[in-house]
Design a protein around this motif. Sequence first.
Motif, short mmCIF file in Angstrom:
data_model
loop_
_atom_site.label_atom_id
_atom_site.label_comp_id
_atom_site.label_asym_id
_atom_site.label_seq_id
_atom_site.Cartn_x
_atom_site.Cartn_y
_atom_site.Cartn_z
N ALA A 1 50.57 15.83 97.12
CA ALA A 1 50.39 14.91 97.65
C ALA A 1 52.00 14.57 97.12
CB ALA A 1 49.66 13.69 96.29
N GLU A 2 52.77 14.96 96.15
CA GLU A 2 54.47 14.68 96.11
C GLU A 2 54.58 15.72 97.30
OE1 GLU A 2 57.00 14.87 92.57
OE2 GLU A 2 55.09 15.30 91.27
N PHE A 3 54.74 16.69 96.90
CA PHE A 3 54.96 18.23 97.93
C PHE A 3 55.13 16.88 99.27
CE2 PHE A 3 54.93 21.80 101.05
CZ PHE A 3 56.70 21.66 100.75
N GLN A 4 54.45 16.78 99.63
CA GLN A 4 54.85 15.93 101.27
C GLN A 4 55.24 14.89 101.44
OE1 GLN A 4 52.98 17.24 103.78
NE2 GLN A 4 51.91 18.76 103.05
N ASP A 5 55.42 14.12 100.27
CA ASP A 5 56.42 13.09 99.82
C ASP A 5 57.28 13.77 100.12
OD1 ASP A 5 54.49 10.97 100.25
OD2 ASP A 5 54.44 10.80 97.78
N ILE A 6 57.49 14.34 99.40
CA ILE A 6 59.36 14.79 99.61
C ILE A 6 59.50 15.12 100.75
CG2 ILE A 6 61.41 16.85 98.63
CD1 ILE A 6 58.99 16.70 96.02
N ARG A 7 58.59 16.69 101.30
CA ARG A 7 58.94 16.80 102.44
C ARG A 7 59.69 15.75 104.12
NH1 ARG A 7 54.50 20.61 104.71
NH2 ARG A 7 56.19 21.31 106.58
N ASN A 8 58.26 14.37 103.83
CA ASN A 8 58.88 13.82 104.85
C ASN A 8 59.90 12.78 105.05
OD1 ASN A 8 56.22 14.17 106.28
ND2 ASN A 8 54.77 12.50 104.62
N ILE A 9 60.40 12.33 102.92
CA ILE A 9 61.71 12.09 102.82
C ILE A 9 62.93 12.59 103.38
CG2 ILE A 9 62.18 12.80 99.95
CD1 ILE A 9 62.19 8.34 101.94
N ARG B 1 62.81 19.43 94.23
CA ARG B 1 63.05 19.12 95.12
C ARG B 1 64.19 19.59 96.46
NH1 ARG B 1 60.77 15.39 92.29
NH2 ARG B 1 59.34 13.57 93.50
N TRP B 2 65.61 19.76 95.22
CA TRP B 2 66.79 20.48 96.45
C TRP B 2 66.27 21.67 97.09
CZ3 TRP B 2 68.56 25.73 96.13
CH2 TRP B 2 70.45 25.63 96.66
N LEU B 3 64.81 22.70 96.22
CA LEU B 3 64.30 23.44 97.53
C LEU B 3 63.30 22.92 98.82
CD1 LEU B 3 62.22 25.22 94.10
CD2 LEU B 3 64.32 26.13 95.69
N VAL B 4 63.21 22.02 98.75
CA VAL B 4 62.85 21.25 100.18
C VAL B 4 64.11 21.34 100.80
CG1 VAL B 4 61.49 19.56 100.47
CG2 VAL B 4 60.74 20.53 98.54
N LYS B 5 64.80 20.55 100.38
CA LYS B 5 66.18 19.88 100.99
C LYS B 5 66.71 21.72 101.72
CE LYS B 5 70.71 18.98 100.01
NZ LYS B 5 71.86 18.63 99.20
N VAL B 6 66.10 22.64 101.14
CA VAL B 6 67.45 23.91 101.83
C VAL B 6 66.46 25.15 102.51
CG1 VAL B 6 69.24 24.26 100.17
CG2 VAL B 6 67.57 24.46 99.25
N ARG C 1 64.00 25.73 100.73
CA ARG C 1 62.92 27.42 100.28
C ARG C 1 61.38 26.46 100.08
NH1 ARG C 1 67.97 29.04 96.12
NH2 ARG C 1 65.77 29.93 95.58
N GLU C 2 60.41 25.90 101.07
CA GLU C 2 59.53 25.64 100.39
C GLU C 2 58.22 25.66 99.84
OE1 GLU C 2 57.98 23.57 104.26
OE2 GLU C 2 59.78 22.24 104.50
N GLU C 3 58.31 27.57 99.89
CA GLU C 3 57.47 28.10 99.16
C GLU C 3 57.38 27.64 97.69
OE1 GLU C 3 55.44 32.37 99.49
OE2 GLU C 3 56.99 31.75 100.59
N GLU C 4 58.37 28.38 97.68
CA GLU C 4 59.46 28.03 96.51
C GLU C 4 59.50 26.84 95.26
OE1 GLU C 4 62.60 30.11 95.11
OE2 GLU C 4 62.66 30.24 97.48
#
Length: 564
Positions: free
Chosen positions: A252-260, A221-226, A228-231
């Motif tokens: 599905a969880e990855f898409q939720d995290i990106r959206n939020i 989740r921190w990686l998405v925030k900054v 670094r989506e591939e990691e």
Amino acid sequence: MDLISKHNVVHKLEKRSLLIAINCIAALSIFFFGYDQGMMGGVNGAQNYYEDHMHFGHPKADGTPEITNELLQGGIVSIYYVGTLIGCLVGGWFGDKYGRIKTIALGAAWAVIGACLQTSAMNAPWMIFARLINGCGTGILNAIVPVWATETAEHKSRGQFVAIEFTLNIFGVVVAYWLQYACNFYKGGNGSFIWRFPIAFQIVPLIFLFGIVWLFPESPRWLVKVGREEEARYILGRLRGETGEDLGRAEAEFQDIRNIAELERKTASRTSYWSMFTGRGSGKLHIGRRVQLVVWLQIMQEWIGIAGVTIYAPTIFRTAGISQTDVQWISGLNTITYMLSTLICVFTLDRIGRRWTLYWGSVVQGIAMAAAGGLTTAGQSHPEGSAMAKAYSSGAVAMIFLFTATFGATWLTVPWLYPAEIFPLEVRAKGNAWGVVGWSVGNGWLTLLCPVMFKAIKENTYYVFAAANVITIPMVWALYPESNQRTLEEMNLVFAADSIWNWEAERNFKILKEQNPELVQAAQRGHSALDPETGLPIRSSTARNMSLDVHGLSVVEEKQTFKH
């Protein structure tokens, strides 16, 4: 995955085995936290410590400590919590900026320095400074470790994993008590070894934690925030699985995290600690309300009585009429009961939820504390050493045992888990740091006052703790929404209501859940990344279609509405 070190365990472990490995490292940090708390209960009773070095007391004829400066005794203990307060704010900021793994390493290194200074302390000012430094390290770890654990765990078993970690927390308390007890037999209980060695012992797990944490994966989740989506996607795939029944769960969880994450960036305009405290600039995220909830939950966790029982257990048992020769082993036995009781929470927390766990804990703890006060008073009305005095004293001790066992099964875990669950991704580490602020304030305040209260009002102190337990019941019922069985991303919908009342939050959540399916697809679709109607992959919706307003305001309009 070339972006992640080849030595990282994420390449070798997956799914439950990876989650267990992460949980073990988190538990190691929590073990240190428990050990450091439990240690001072025995150290305070070492004659060489309180008479020869700290100079706040002397032994009575029967060997029990006669404290002549309660404020200094309490100050040495409570200054540690000033350090945790400072450390948690540093840890929250550092964790959101540089990641969870680097922050854990920083906290471990800082705590090693503090432990070395405590071990070598020669007087009260030295010990006060050393405990301040050690507290900073603990604060950093406490701010980030629950966040790392909750961000990697699945929402259906998140409580269980954190509860297991806190079993290790109390195991730390157990080790501290019994190690101190064993040291009391060294050279007849004289000399500085009996209190310096227990303090130095904590350095070993801290060095191990610092060395091994670099081999573990960062929070996806921190990686998405900054960005670094591939990691992040790779780590989520290893955590949730990519084959068979697990196919699509990570996506599905990855898409939720990106959206939020996108929604949070467009909804909240300010993320400083002061803005979080006041709630300014957070719009429908209502971060200020969440800060108040976690701060007061942690403060009440200490005022229901556990801080006094953990640190001043020998004093409490002496107040109940137990002889000095029996105080230490009874205190140690109490910590074992305490540790075993935490296993109840492992099996119940994700079944009955956070709120009901707190409810039944408050009821039993309140009764136990009130009964302990009454039995102690009754025992002191009879001649010391008489059969009736011993009977009442035994009853009071049993109530203390009941209290600590109930606390271990209920209030120990929830106030640490809840802050890591309810804050937005954008400020989750800082949000959890606010929980540690509450814990530091509650603990520091209480440990400073405990020796004063036990001297001034004696067994009536139990009634203060009982009253605090009663207060928590309507407080939790009215103000604290349930987080059990909800994804971290769903919690933004739970707190979108403008009302502070729990029932309004739940009503609002149901409406927003239907209105924003893009934010909760991991929970709603049974973790499937395939649309059950079309069989096609679920694609991320654009952030402009998502809203935290039940009237359908777009995020852009919402940001303008709540701009300060």
